[in-house]
Design a protein around this motif. Structure first.
Motif: not given
Length: 299
Positions: A218-234, A236-244
């Motif tokens: 999968g596409m790699l990220f070094d921080q959850f915040a940027t990966m979450a934004q990547g998921a929001v903008h379509g 790909g699919l992401a596994l993210l902590p529920t608290f985030l």
């Protein structure tokens, strides 16, 4: 134990040596330090006499550090910076101590930050300084009193206070996955996003749902915040902590793609050096944090 005074040169002499080593001439060092050239030269001579070793090689109009002196100046520069930092800390908080805490960005922003107002209200005598560190480090010489650690209890030489376990949820943008997937393995037909420090997460998620032997890329990220934004903008699919992602889920910017939250392998801990007696600010923070482990309402 204090070293004998003969091994403790004056700070002005050390500043003169550091400046000459960096600038190359006594006149340039004198200009930077607002001294006369003669004062700098006398400081350097006194330092050589005190240490009993030559420190400078004179080449025409320039001064060059000996190899041993260059190594010495590296340590001197670090020590001078630590002294300056200690003085700034004292000026910033003359009534109490400071606590230097290394945090993980997403956890710091979404879990820790909403609670910190409680700490500063309860302990106004402590100045809390936060810096980001993504991986374990050597506390010695780092300037940190404690850190937030994610994972197992595998950080050597530290003591632990467990803060919370983590659950992750497979999510995506509603434009990418308008309806929940029929099977867990259907994620393999979509682009996947993953943390570079957790490249096995999708394989473990699939195994949890009965699909074994997979380790999808999968596409790699070094921080959850940027990966979450990547998921929001379509992206790909992401596994993210529920608290985030509580807000993103509530606002419909992310949707679950299959199943519910899955327990992650690691937990979040407060860690501090096990072989160093904790300073008062760390004791205050640690004891306060131990009493604050109840969940906050979702934002």
């Amino acid at each position: 134990m204090m070293l004998p005074r003969r091994y403790l040169p004056s700070i002005p002499a050390l500043m003169a040596l550091e400046a000459v080593g960096r600038l190359g001439t006594a006149s340039a060092a004198a200009h930077e330090l607002a001294l006369t050239q003669g004062a700098v030269s006398r400081s350097l001579q006194a330092l050589e006499d005190q240490l009993g070793v030559p420190l400078l090689i004179r080449e025409r109009q320039r001064l060059r550090l000996t190899p041993a002196a260059a190594d010495y100046v590296t340590e001197v520069r670090r020590a001078l910076q630590q002294l300056a930092s200690a003085s700034l800390t004292l000026r910033a908080n003359p009534a109490g101590g400071s606590l230097n805490l290394a945090i993980l960005p997403a956890f710091g922003m979404h879990w820790l930050a909403p609670r910190l107002a409680r700490f500063t209200e309860a302990h106004p005598e402590v100045t809390l300084n936060l810096s980001t560190r993504l991986r374990p480090f050597d506390f010695a010489g780092s300037g940190f009193d404690a850190a937030i650690h994610y994972g197992r209890q595998d950080w050597a030489g530290v003591a632990y206070l467990k803060l919370m376990d983590e659950s992750v949820l497979a999510v995506g943008a509603p434009t990418l996955v308008p309806q929940p997937l029929a099977r867990a393995e259907d994620i393999l037909t979509h682009p996947l996003l993953q943390m570079e420090s957790r490249t096995g997460d999708w394989g473990r998620w699939l195994a949890h749902h009965g699909v074994v032997g997979q380790r999808p890329p999968g596409m790699l990220f070094d921080q959850f915040a940027t990966m979450a934004q990547g998921a929001v903008h379509g992206l790909g699919l992401a596994l993210l902590p529920t608290f985030l992602i509580a807000r993103e889920l509530a606002e419909g910017r992310l949707v679950p793609v299959f199943g519910g939250p899955v327990p992650a392998l690691g937990s979040y801990h407060l860690v501090w050096p096990a072989d160093v007696s904790p300073r008062a600010p760390l004791l205050s923070f640690r004891n306060w944090l131990a009493g604050q482990l109840d969940p906050l309402p979702d934002p």
